[in-house]
Design an enzyme around this catalytic site. Structure first.
Site, PDB file in Angstrom:
ATOM      1  N   LEU B  62      88.215  73.346  17.536  1.00 50.06           N
ATOM      2  CA  LEU B  62      87.088  73.607  16.639  1.00 50.06           C
ATOM      3  C   LEU B  62      87.337  74.880  15.827  1.00 50.06           C
ATOM      4  O   LEU B  62      86.820  75.953  16.164  1.00 50.06           O
ATOM      5  CB  LEU B  62      85.810  73.723  17.480  1.00 50.06           C
ATOM      6  CG  LEU B  62      84.478  73.412  16.802  1.00 50.06           C
ATOM      7  CD1 LEU B  62      83.377  73.336  17.835  1.00 50.06           C
ATOM      8  CD2 LEU B  62      84.125  74.369  15.699  1.00 50.06           C
ATOM      9  N   ALA B  63      88.153  74.782  14.792  1.00 50.44           N
ATOM     10  CA  ALA B  63      88.499  75.965  14.008  1.00 50.44           C
ATOM     11  C   ALA B  63      88.963  75.500  12.627  1.00 50.44           C
ATOM     12  O   ALA B  63      90.037  74.921  12.497  1.00 50.44           O
ATOM     13  CB  ALA B  63      89.595  76.764  14.710  1.00 50.44           C
ATOM     14  N   GLU B  64      88.147  75.762  11.618  1.00 51.20           N
ATOM     15  CA  GLU B  64      88.433  75.212  10.293  1.00 51.20           C
ATOM     16  C   GLU B  64      89.662  75.846   9.648  1.00 51.20           C
ATOM     17  O   GLU B  64      90.454  75.169   8.980  1.00 51.20           O
ATOM     18  CB  GLU B  64      87.217  75.365   9.366  1.00 51.20           C
ATOM     19  CG  GLU B  64      86.055  74.418   9.699  1.00 51.20           C
ATOM     20  CD  GLU B  64      85.270  74.814  10.938  1.00 51.20           C
ATOM     21  OE1 GLU B  64      85.467  75.943  11.444  1.00 51.20           O
ATOM     22  OE2 GLU B  64      84.454  73.992  11.418  1.00 51.20           O
ATOM     23  N   GLN B  86      83.523  69.175   8.927  1.00 45.64           N
ATOM     24  CA  GLN B  86      82.401  68.390   9.453  1.00 45.64           C
ATOM     25  C   GLN B  86      81.179  68.417   8.521  1.00 45.64           C
ATOM     26  O   GLN B  86      80.560  67.388   8.289  1.00 45.64           O
ATOM     27  CB  GLN B  86      82.043  68.885  10.850  1.00 45.64           C
ATOM     28  CG  GLN B  86      81.265  67.877  11.654  1.00 45.64           C
ATOM     29  CD  GLN B  86      81.360  68.166  13.139  1.00 45.64           C
ATOM     30  OE1 GLN B  86      80.902  69.213  13.614  1.00 45.64           O
ATOM     31  NE2 GLN B  86      81.967  67.277  13.898  1.00 45.64           N
ATOM     32  N   PHE B  87      80.863  69.611   7.996  1.00 40.26           N
ATOM     33  CA  PHE B  87      79.748  69.753   7.049  1.00 40.26           C
ATOM     34  C   PHE B  87      80.127  70.805   6.008  1.00 40.26           C
ATOM     35  O   PHE B  87      80.797  71.800   6.332  1.00 40.26           O
ATOM     36  CB  PHE B  87      78.485  70.239   7.763  1.00 40.26           C
ATOM     37  CG  PHE B  87      77.800  69.189   8.602  1.00 40.26           C
ATOM     38  CD1 PHE B  87      76.837  68.351   8.058  1.00 40.26           C
ATOM     39  CD2 PHE B  87      78.131  69.047   9.950  1.00 40.26           C
ATOM     40  CE1 PHE B  87      76.206  67.389   8.840  1.00 40.26           C
ATOM     41  CE2 PHE B  87      77.501  68.084  10.731  1.00 40.26           C
ATOM     42  CZ  PHE B  87      76.529  67.253  10.174  1.00 40.26           C
ATOM     43  N   ASP B  88      79.601  70.596   4.784  1.00 47.36           N
ATOM     44  CA  ASP B  88      79.788  71.527   3.663  1.00 47.36           C
ATOM     45  C   ASP B  88      79.759  73.012   4.028  1.00 47.36           C
ATOM     46  O   ASP B  88      80.635  73.779   3.672  1.00 47.36           O
ATOM     47  CB  ASP B  88      78.718  71.250   2.603  1.00 47.36           C
ATOM     48  CG  ASP B  88      77.365  70.856   3.209  1.00 47.36           C
ATOM     49  OD1 ASP B  88      76.842  71.620   4.027  1.00 47.36           O
ATOM     50  OD2 ASP B  88      76.869  69.762   2.864  1.00 47.36           O
ATOM     51  N   GLY B  89      78.710  73.415   4.773  1.00 47.50           N
ATOM     52  CA  GLY B  89      78.521  74.839   5.044  1.00 47.50           C
ATOM     53  C   GLY B  89      79.533  75.414   6.017  1.00 47.50           C
ATOM     54  O   GLY B  89      79.583  76.625   6.232  1.00 47.50           O
ATOM     55  N   HIS B 133      73.964  72.701   6.514  1.00 48.33           N
ATOM     56  CA  HIS B 133      74.335  71.282   6.580  1.00 48.33           C
ATOM     57  C   HIS B 133      74.038  70.522   5.298  1.00 48.33           C
ATOM     58  O   HIS B 133      74.120  69.306   5.278  1.00 48.33           O
ATOM     59  CB  HIS B 133      73.608  70.587   7.736  1.00 48.33           C
ATOM     60  CG  HIS B 133      74.065  71.022   9.089  1.00 48.33           C
ATOM     61  ND1 HIS B 133      73.776  72.252   9.611  1.00 48.33           N
ATOM     62  CD2 HIS B 133      74.809  70.387  10.031  1.00 48.33           C
ATOM     63  CE1 HIS B 133      74.297  72.366  10.820  1.00 48.33           C
ATOM     64  NE2 HIS B 133      74.935  71.251  11.106  1.00 48.33           N
TER      65      HIS B 133
END
Ligand code: TPP
Lengths: 373, 328
Positions: B62-64, B86-89, B133
């Site tokens: 879990l690390a963009e 996963q989501f824009d923000g 989100h």
């Protein structure tokens, strides 16, 4: 703080071969080295020291915007780079000039970057550059690229086949300051999770510009990798044999599918961070003297002499290093600015209207100035 | 083989597009959070891990920044990674790797290293979600040299554009309008949609031109219908590509109607809409009968979702802008 084993060391600071306890398990990795390999290590280090000095001078004379010296870190770099096999892939920071030399990069390409004549310098896909990737200036970013690359190596099945020509490892260099970057921790996470064929090679030169390593970490940095499930070892980074043996072992293990490892090489930046820096503002003379006494090149020279290397070899190396530096100076002065088109070329791999239109505009504008329209 | 035209929701069309791309080229990899076993929080990658295996559909840590940074390394090795954010923000932890590394790699290596990486970003509002989100961060990326930025508005475009984005040797930011994931639309599996970077006329008219990308396109079509009932003939353009922008059809339309209204969910200040307004003013000044107007989200943080309908431009706000434009 807990007791810990001392850093792996083969050569005492006066150049005697006296492996400490931590070094014992690494002894077999020196077995294949011949006298001529030793001499090669020495030449790599001495030539780097000499051109590095030349580059600092060239910068002082206005021929380069910046130069980040590698003075003092040659053993860490040469030992590790010499331990890599040709198919291994190395991801540097911006200070691994000795490793670049070992892998076959033309040092002029580094100069070109520092002079502002090129952004990336060399083509990392050209076989002549020994799989030495481009310098990375955003601290820590390259650790993730290395881990991704190593994931790809594993997906390609180029790990653990037992074929020494196929099995491939990735080595990534990083500095003590960079260990505070999130990207470095994320690369440990991804490497551990994917069990990548990869060696993390940390040069702890004790400074991130002016900030001491104690600001980055309250535990020895090699221990940090263990928190991520990555085996690690601390070595005397000014002992080229320690650097070679530890790198050889962990690269071999990575290639054979045993996953990532991390090496912390204790070394020291003797002098400035870059030519823009004034280290007298933060380094004490005592500290500097302590590390000058541990100079990696002097130490290895004493060792080679004790092994009977002839005077002529050292004289030849000095001459070779001087020639190398003179040639580099000569070619630096001849480096030209890139074309204006190069600013727009390759912004994209495929045409993009914005850059195409802007280049056409700039060409027309320049032409109108020349023609006095 | 599926029937040549099928009614599918946009999310399923993307799934089919990804499947086709993976079947065509075994260097295509999917990577992201929860995209394997779960099939993604929006189920866009549903079933793909079962079909192609865990080496091609990766549930990452879990690390963009880690996702994009390792995708860069994989691309260096010859892979064509498709990353899901996963989501824009939650794209901002990866902002550095995207803008400083991914976007610049081809240029800094004089073209020696290409970055065929696609970053899929579910974006935009209308889904009543909590903070971070529902954002529309596309302008940051359109502003960055080296990135291509696209956004499909229909299932058919989604199916074709994702495949074209994956085929591109450049990094492509692929913004998926999440409020459009579920409505169905026809997908023609046999003949491809317009080229990736083409602006498309989706409704012809003569009095005023409306332009948007992503979910706003359907809002514009509603507004156009209401306007038509009131006797105003509206042309609607779907931008589809935010970098590069295909200005040809926009200029042609403005030459015909003399009026342009640019609409977007994103905040208006320094936005894609601003860029279009400026460029149209430069290139079609003498065709304009009124100033180019922008209908945007406000320059506030995305609000609590109970009041998001006041933030997001709706058909009424578009109709109001049409009235203002026609009043000149
Ligand atoms: C992300 C980022 N922040 C700041 C800088 C400016 N900077 C360049 S080098 C440096 C220190 C790096 O220290 P370290 O990682 O220990 O490597 P060293 O320079 O000592 O080899 C800093 C702060 C940078 N290049 N990148």
């Amino acid at each position: 703080m807990a007791e810990r084993t001392p850093a792996v060391q083969f050569l005492s600071i006066d150049g005697k071969f006296a492996p400490n306890e931590a070094a014992e398990q690494y002894l077999p990795y020196l077995a294949d080295l011949t006298a001529s390999d030793h001499q090669q290590f020495y030449r790599d280090m001495a030539i780097t020291r000499r051109f590095d000095e030349e580059c600092t001078n060239l910068q002082r004379q206005g021929q380069m915007g910046l130069w980040p010296p590698s003075h003092g870190q040659e053993a860490a770099q040469v030992g590790s780079a010499r331990a890599a096999r040709p198919q291994d892939v190395l991801f540097p920071t911006y200070r691994e000039h000795a490793a670049a030399l070992v892998r076959g990069v033309d040092i002029l390409d580094i100069v070109s970057v520092m002079r502002g004549a090129s952004l990336g310098g060399w083509n990392p896909n050209d076989p002549k550059n020994g799989n030495f990737r481009n310098y990375t200036l955003v601290i820590g970013s390259q650790t993730l690229h290395a881990t991704g690359y190593a994931m790809g190596v594993a997906f390609d099945g180029a790990v653990g086949t037992g074929d020494p020509e196929i099995d491939t490892a990735v080595m990534v260099y990083f500095g003590d300051g960079s260990t505070s970057q999130g990207d470095v921790s994320e690369s440990f996470v991804f490497a551990a999770s994917n069990q990548t064929p990869q060696v993390f090679f940390l040069q702890n030169n004790h400074w991130a510009i002016s900030v001491p390593v104690s600001t980055q970490s309250r535990i020895p940095l090699y221990l940090r990798a263990q928190g991520f499930g990555i085996p690690s070892v601390q070595i005397d980074g000014n002992d080229v044999l320690a650097s070679y043996a530890a790198s050889k072992r962990h690269l071999d293990e990575a290639r054979s599918g045993e996953g990532p490892a991390m090496i912390e090489a204790l070394t020291y930046r003797i002098g400035a961070h870059t030519t823009s820096d004034d280290p007298t503002r933060y380094q004490t003379p005592e500290q500097l003297a302590y590390w000058v006494a541990r100079d990696p090149i002097i130490r290895f020279e004493s060792y080679l002499r004790s092994q009977g290397a002839p005077e002529q070899f050292f004289a030849d190396t000095v001459a070779e290093a001087n020639d190398f530096a003179a040639d580099l100076r000569h070619r630096t002065l001849a480096l030209e600015a890139p074309s204006l088109a190069s600013m727009f070329d390759n912004v994209y791999a495929e045409p993009h209207a914005l850059t195409t239109d802007q280049l056409a505009w700039l060409d027309a504008y320049e032409l109108s100035l020349r023609e006095g329209v | 083989m599926a029937a040549s035209v099928e009614e599918l929701p946009l999310a399923k069309a993307l799934n089919a597009g990804l499947r086709a791309a993976m079947a065509t080229d075994d260097r295509v990899l999917l990577m992201g959070e929860d995209i394997g076993t779960l099939g993604g929080v929006f189920r866009v990658t549903e079933g793909l891990q079962d079909e192609f295996g865990k080496k091609r559909v990766l549930d990452t840590p879990l690390a963009e920044s880690g996702i994009v940074g390792t995708a860069i390394g994989l691309a260096m090795r010859g892979y064509r990674p498709v990353c899901e954010i996963q989501f824009d923000g939650f794209i901002f932890p990866a902002f550095d790797q995207i803008t400083s590394q991914l976007a610049k790699m081809t240029n800094r290596t004089s073209g020696a290293v290409h970055m065929p990486v696609v970053i899929r970003v579910p974006y935009g509002g209308h889904i009543g979600a909590v903070e971070h989100h529902q954002e529309s961060p596309e302008a940051y990326f359109a502003h960055t040299a080296g990135l291509r930025v696209v956004s499909p508005s229909t299932p058919n475009d989604a199916y074709w554009m994702i495949q074209e984005a994956i085929r591109s040797d450049d990094p492509v930011m692929f913004f998926e309008p999440k409020s459009r994931y579920w409505p169905k639309g026809p997908v023609d599996f046999t003949s491809s949609a317009a080229p990736l970077h083409a602006t498309r006329v989706v409704r012809t008219g003569t009095d005023v031109t409306l332009l948007a990308h992503g979910a706003m396109v359907s809002t514009l079509l509603q507004a156009a219908q209401v306007a038509a009932d009131e006797g105003v003939s509206v042309e609607v353009l779907d931008l589809r590509s935010l970098s590069p922008i295909d200005f040809g059809p926009i200029i042609s339309s403005v030459e015909k109607t003399g009026r342009l209204i640019v609409c977007q969910e994103a905040p208006g200040f320094v936005s894609v809409g601003s860029e279009i307004a400026a460029t149209v003013a430069e290139r079609a000044f003498f065709s304009l009968q009124s100033p180019v107007l922008r209908v945007s989200g406000f320059d506030t943080p995305y609000p609590a979702s109970k009041i998001e309908t006041f933030y997001l431009p709706d058909a009424d706000r578009v109709l109001d802008a049409i009235d203002r434009s026609l009043a000149y």
